[in-house]
Design a protein around this motif. Structure first.
Motif, mmCIF file in Angstrom:
data_model
loop_
_atom_site.group_PDB
_atom_site.id
_atom_site.type_symbol
_atom_site.label_atom_id
_atom_site.label_comp_id
_atom_site.label_asym_id
_atom_site.label_seq_id
_atom_site.Cartn_x
_atom_site.Cartn_y
_atom_site.Cartn_z
ATOM 1 N N LEU A 90 -7.766 -3.600 6.283
ATOM 2 C CA LEU A 90 -6.844 -2.298 7.067
ATOM 3 C C LEU A 90 -6.840 -0.943 6.277
ATOM 4 C CD1 LEU A 90 -6.435 -4.709 8.775
ATOM 5 C CD2 LEU A 90 -3.558 -4.343 8.712
ATOM 6 N N THR A 91 -6.327 -0.087 6.759
ATOM 7 C CA THR A 91 -6.616 1.308 6.087
ATOM 8 C C THR A 91 -5.246 2.327 6.303
ATOM 9 O OG1 THR A 91 -7.245 2.691 7.907
ATOM 10 C CG2 THR A 91 -8.816 1.956 5.819
ATOM 11 N N PHE A 92 -4.368 2.731 5.003
ATOM 12 C CA PHE A 92 -3.938 3.491 4.888
ATOM 13 C C PHE A 92 -4.033 5.285 4.357
ATOM 14 C CE2 PHE A 92 -2.689 -0.700 5.154
ATOM 15 C CZ PHE A 92 -2.007 -1.098 5.883
ATOM 16 N N ASN A 93 -2.971 5.375 5.194
ATOM 17 C CA ASN A 93 -3.118 7.078 4.855
ATOM 18 C C ASN A 93 -1.765 7.976 4.979
ATOM 19 O OD1 ASN A 93 -4.989 8.895 3.669
ATOM 20 N ND2 ASN A 93 -4.212 10.516 5.563
ATOM 21 N N ASP A 94 -1.243 8.638 4.076
ATOM 22 C CA ASP A 94 0.063 9.859 4.709
ATOM 23 C C ASP A 94 -0.344 10.706 3.006
ATOM 24 O OD1 ASP A 94 2.088 10.984 5.541
ATOM 25 O OD2 ASP A 94 3.421 9.131 5.401
ATOM 26 N N THR A 95 0.354 11.682 3.151
ATOM 27 C CA THR A 95 1.010 12.941 2.544
ATOM 28 C C THR A 95 1.865 12.207 1.195
ATOM 29 O OG1 THR A 95 0.207 14.724 3.839
ATOM 30 C CG2 THR A 95 1.134 15.074 1.842
ATOM 31 N N ALA A 96 1.853 12.484 0.193
ATOM 32 C CA ALA A 96 3.049 12.050 -0.369
ATOM 33 C C ALA A 96 3.553 13.469 -1.089
ATOM 34 C CB ALA A 96 2.768 10.933 -1.784
ATOM 35 N N THR A 97 4.779 13.296 -1.502
ATOM 36 C CA THR A 97 5.526 13.911 -2.407
ATOM 37 C C THR A 97 5.295 13.882 -3.775
ATOM 38 O OG1 THR A 97 6.843 15.472 -0.621
ATOM 39 C CG2 THR A 97 7.608 16.021 -2.292
ATOM 40 N N ASP A 98 5.207 14.485 -5.160
ATOM 41 C CA ASP A 98 5.001 13.704 -6.073
ATOM 42 C C ASP A 98 6.350 13.571 -6.792
ATOM 43 O OD1 ASP A 98 2.739 13.957 -6.740
ATOM 44 O OD2 ASP A 98 2.086 16.060 -6.808
ATOM 45 N N GLY A 99 7.018 13.056 -7.174
ATOM 46 C CA GLY A 99 8.261 12.572 -8.019
ATOM 47 C C GLY A 99 8.751 12.087 -6.627
ATOM 48 N N THR A 100 8.791 12.243 -5.781
ATOM 49 C CA THR A 100 9.541 11.206 -4.423
ATOM 50 C C THR A 100 8.695 9.637 -3.642
ATOM 51 O OG1 THR A 100 10.639 13.560 -3.511
ATOM 52 C CG2 THR A 100 10.359 11.556 -2.243
ATOM 53 N N VAL A 101 9.219 8.498 -3.608
ATOM 54 C CA VAL A 101 8.761 7.491 -3.119
ATOM 55 C C VAL A 101 8.639 7.253 -2.001
ATOM 56 C CG1 VAL A 101 8.748 5.225 -3.080
ATOM 57 C CG2 VAL A 101 10.003 6.026 -4.877
ATOM 58 N N LEU A 102 7.492 6.601 -1.756
ATOM 59 C CA LEU A 102 6.626 7.024 -0.240
ATOM 60 C C LEU A 102 6.037 5.580 0.150
ATOM 61 C CD1 LEU A 102 4.881 8.291 2.363
ATOM 62 C CD2 LEU A 102 2.814 8.074 -0.053
ATOM 63 N N THR A 103 6.863 5.468 1.926
ATOM 64 C CA THR A 103 6.588 4.613 2.204
ATOM 65 C C THR A 103 5.419 4.599 3.169
ATOM 66 O OG1 THR A 103 8.685 4.201 2.666
ATOM 67 C CG2 THR A 103 7.162 2.653 3.768
ATOM 68 N N LEU A 104 4.250 4.006 2.147
ATOM 69 C CA LEU A 104 2.718 4.277 3.111
ATOM 70 C C LEU A 104 2.301 3.200 3.980
ATOM 71 C CD1 LEU A 104 -0.049 5.400 2.514
ATOM 72 C CD2 LEU A 104 -0.233 3.721 0.555
ATOM 73 N N GLN A 105 2.244 4.151 5.576
ATOM 74 C CA GLN A 105 1.375 3.668 6.661
ATOM 75 C C GLN A 105 0.352 3.716 6.736
ATOM 76 O OE1 GLN A 105 4.896 5.994 9.086
ATOM 77 N NE2 GLN A 105 5.791 3.932 8.574
ATOM 78 N N SER A 106 0.150 2.502 8.000
ATOM 79 C CA SER A 106 -1.423 2.837 8.377
ATOM 80 C C SER A 106 -2.203 4.177 8.861
ATOM 81 C CB SER A 106 -1.425 1.623 9.855
ATOM 82 O OG SER A 106 -1.170 1.747 10.466
ATOM 83 N N MET B 134 8.028 21.797 -4.489
ATOM 84 C CA MET B 134 7.154 20.559 -4.887
ATOM 85 C C MET B 134 5.887 20.599 -4.285
ATOM 86 S SD MET B 134 10.699 18.599 -3.712
ATOM 87 C CE MET B 134 10.580 16.820 -5.327
ATOM 88 N N THR B 135 5.146 19.970 -5.645
ATOM 89 C CA THR B 135 3.580 19.566 -5.165
ATOM 90 C C THR B 135 3.464 18.222 -4.014
ATOM 91 O OG1 THR B 135 3.845 18.277 -7.098
ATOM 92 C CG2 THR B 135 2.707 20.922 -7.601
ATOM 93 N N THR B 136 2.429 18.276 -3.955
ATOM 94 C CA THR B 136 1.919 17.322 -2.555
ATOM 95 C C THR B 136 0.917 17.140 -3.127
ATOM 96 O OG1 THR B 136 1.509 18.128 -1.136
ATOM 97 C CG2 THR B 136 3.416 17.687 -1.086
ATOM 98 N N GLN B 137 0.638 15.331 -2.794
ATOM 99 C CA GLN B 137 -1.207 15.020 -2.653
ATOM 100 C C GLN B 137 -0.945 13.607 -1.254
ATOM 101 O OE1 GLN B 137 -2.453 11.888 -5.607
ATOM 102 N NE2 GLN B 137 -0.115 13.031 -6.945
ATOM 103 N N PHE B 138 -2.306 13.287 -1.718
ATOM 104 C CA PHE B 138 -2.529 12.761 -0.327
ATOM 105 C C PHE B 138 -2.982 11.232 -0.752
ATOM 106 C CE2 PHE B 138 -4.986 16.132 2.036
ATOM 107 C CZ PHE B 138 -4.306 15.967 2.911
#
Length: 231
Positions: free
Chosen positions: A18-34, A1-5
């Motif tokens: 305030l800044t937030f950053n994580d790696t998301a798997t495309d097509g899957t809901v991400l809970t974005l954290q700081s 599966m593909t991912t992106q920042f």
């Protein structure tokens, strides 16, 4: 599966960012954290905890490959508090939020991403008495109805009685309007046979992110929201 920042920045009324950053798997809901490289913030903390007591006034959520399908702030009870501005990295800027929002423990940021050639459209609708987020997948020349990401219901059932004054619609490069039978707007259709509202899907590439658009309509139970694209 593909991912992106996925990264985000939010400005508060007292002059903080305030800044937030994580790696998301495309097509899957991400809970974005700081987080964020070399940022002055504790990492891996949810929006409501890191921002408790702060009033947020501006923000944006960006993907490294394509503008997210959607991003929104979710309440502790699992409801959409408001959709968020989205964009593609390097081609986005903070926007005013639909309304200032005070951070409370339990609030989270939810994000859905897709590949650059993805064919899912995301819509966020906001009004003073309600908000929701919707998605639709489409095939060439066919009308596709949006459904709520929380309930699976069409807009008329999900938001009946809500007066909507802000709309945002995010698409990726796979969403084309050049073919015969396509139409370059998302429309909210009344059961009485007229169009209540229309707004433009955007991919954020040509400008400074996917923008909120002003609309004015009260959602009724049998209303639908549709898009007609071409793959």
């Amino acid at each position: 599966m593909t991912t992106q920042f996925v990264s985000a920045i939010f400005e508060t009324s007292d002059g903080r960012t305030l800044t937030f950053n994580d790696t998301a798997t495309d097509g899957t809901v991400l809970t974005l954290q700081s987080g964020g490289a070399n940022q002055n913030i504790a990492a891996d903390v949810n929006f409501g905890q890191i921002g408790a007591g702060l009033t947020f006034v501006k923000g944006v959520v960006v993907g490294s490959v394509a503008a997210p399908v959607y991003a929104y702030i979710e309440s502790q009870g699992g409801k959409v508090l408001q959709p968020l501005p989205v964009g593609l990295q390097g081609q986005a800027e903070m926007q005013k939020l639909c309304a200032n929002i005070r951070g409370q423990t339990g609030m989270t940021i939810k994000v859905l991403t897709q590949v650059a050639a993805g064919t899912v459209a995301g819509v966020g609708l906001y009004g003073p008495n309600g908000a929701d987020v919707f998605t639709a997948s489409y095939s060439s020349g066919n009308s596709s109805a949006f459904s709520s990401v929380l309930t699976g219901l069409p807009v008329g059932q999900a938001m009946a009685g809500v007066r909507v004054n802000k709309a945002i619609a995010s698409i990726a490069n796979g969403f084309q309007y050049t073919a015969a039978g396509a139409f370059p707007f998302v429309t909210i259709l009344a059961s009485e046979g007229f169009t209540k509202a229309a707004f433009s899907p955007q991919n954020g590439i040509a400008g400074l992110g996917v923008k909120f658009q002003d609309i004015n309509c009260t959602i009724q139970q049998n209303d639908t929201m549709n898009t007609t694209g071409a793959a």
